[in-house]
Design an enzyme around this catalytic site. Structure first.
Site, PDB file in Angstrom:
ATOM      1  N   HIS A   1      38.447 -32.446 -19.744  1.00 19.12           N
ATOM      2  CA  HIS A   1      37.241 -32.588 -20.570  1.00 19.12           C
ATOM      3  C   HIS A   1      37.059 -34.080 -20.835  1.00 19.12           C
ATOM      4  O   HIS A   1      38.021 -34.850 -20.794  1.00 19.12           O
ATOM      5  CB  HIS A   1      37.387 -31.821 -21.883  1.00 19.12           C
ATOM      6  CG  HIS A   1      37.276 -30.342 -21.712  1.00 19.12           C
ATOM      7  ND1 HIS A   1      36.914 -29.491 -22.729  1.00 19.12           N
ATOM      8  CD2 HIS A   1      37.478 -29.541 -20.630  1.00 19.12           C
ATOM      9  CE1 HIS A   1      36.897 -28.245 -22.303  1.00 19.12           C
ATOM     10  NE2 HIS A   1      37.237 -28.253 -21.029  1.00 19.12           N
TER      11      HIS A   1
ATOM     12  N   CYS B   1      35.190 -25.368 -24.542  1.00 15.73           N
ATOM     13  CA  CYS B   1      35.864 -24.133 -24.941  1.00 15.73           C
ATOM     14  C   CYS B   1      35.411 -23.727 -26.348  1.00 15.73           C
ATOM     15  O   CYS B   1      35.630 -24.474 -27.303  1.00 15.73           O
ATOM     16  CB  CYS B   1      37.377 -24.310 -24.919  1.00 15.73           C
ATOM     17  SG  CYS B   1      38.258 -22.827 -25.449  1.00 15.73           S
TER      18      CYS B   1
END
Length: 296
Positions: A213, A244
């Site tokens: 990420h 997420c």
């Protein structure tokens, strides 16, 4: 030999936008748009696309149409269409929808496992065993994920030995490949170096993947460390979509376009058309205004 000369000549980019990207959207994306998005991405040349997840629709309502998406996509030869499967019920749904590649997901952090799937790590592996056995019997390709491989949003830094233990258990279940995931985007190049120094001695680098990420803007620097260790599979999300929903502070995946630009600049082949990826994202955003507003 220079750094660039040591790098691999070819890298596989796994496109995770249709699953890991769209699952985090506040507004549901219509099924027909998901199918069109996946087909555009396949046409761009991705060898692997993570298309959906057969988790409970109550847990991830944005992916409640998993069966319909999997059935409706026009499959491009040479592209693997991957779906997450949490348990035997999820596998049954995946098989009924014609899925031939699945992913199992665990965590290196007990706290994250409890928050993500409301089960301990040991309980998740108990669920995985019959899934892996049935999947292998059916001839499915299996990927494994180790979430929070660097930092956990609840318990902080993660011990690399715990990550290796989880990866080893996934390989023992029959996973062909295991992705180590920086779930909240906190990993630094030093963190990646520390883990890969151990992981690439324990496992063949060709069987490992990295999932970053870009929360702190370090994803591409982390990719560079991975390349130097011989990792040749990297996940990315078109347009930087997603993150997420169960991990505070994880708003955005590494954008596929940025990863492709880096790899092209290093002379590394991917077989993916970066302009076609950008066009697919633009088309989706035109059809669903405001999508990706949470991405960073």
């Amino acid at each position: 030999m220079s750094f660039v000369e040591r790098l691999p000549r070819q890298v596989t980019v796994v496109e995770v936008g249709p699953r890991d990207g769209l699952q985090n959207e506040a507004q549901p994306v219509p099924t027909e748009l998901k199918v069109a998005f996946i087909e555009r991405l396949a046409d761009a040349g991705f060898p692997v696309i993570e298309v959906t997840s057969f988790v409970s629709p109550k847990a991830v309502p944005q992916l409640a149409d998993a069966e319909e998406v999997m059935r409706r996509i026009a499959r491009r030869p040479g592209t693997r269409y991957l779906a997450l499967v949490p348990n035997e019920r999820g596998l049954e749904r995946a098989l009924a929808a014609g899925c031939d590649a699945i992913a199992l997901f665990t965590a290196a952090s007990e706290a994250f496992s409890q928050a993500n799937v409301r089960a301990s790590i040991e309980e998740t592996f108990g669920r995985f065993r019959p899934v892996a056995e049935r999947a292998q019997a059916a001839g499915l390709w299996i990927r494994g994920y180790v979430s929070t491989a660097f930092h956990c949003p609840y318990s902080g830094p993660v011990d690399p030995q715990q990550v290796l233990s989880m990866a080893d258990r996934l390989f023992s279940l029959g996973c062909h490949e295991v992705a180590l995931a920086d779930t909240i985007g906190r990993a630094t190049p030093r963190d990646v170096d520390r883990l890969l120094a151990l992981a690439t001695r324990a496992f063949e680098p060709s069987r490992l993947a990295l999932h970053f990420h870009d929360t702190a803007g370090l994803a591409l620097a982390n990719v560079m460390i991975g390349l130097d260790y011989g990792i040749t599979v990297f996940d990315a999300s078109a347009g930087g979509l997603g993150g997420c929903p169960f991990a505070p502070g994880a708003p955005g995946n590494l954008a596929t376009e940025r990863l492709l630009a880096l790899l092209e600049g290093l002379g590394i082949e991917t077989g993916v058309d970066r302009e076609a990826v950008a066009a697919a994202v633009a088309e989706l955003r035109e059809a669903v205004p405001g999508i990706g507003a949470r991405a960073c």
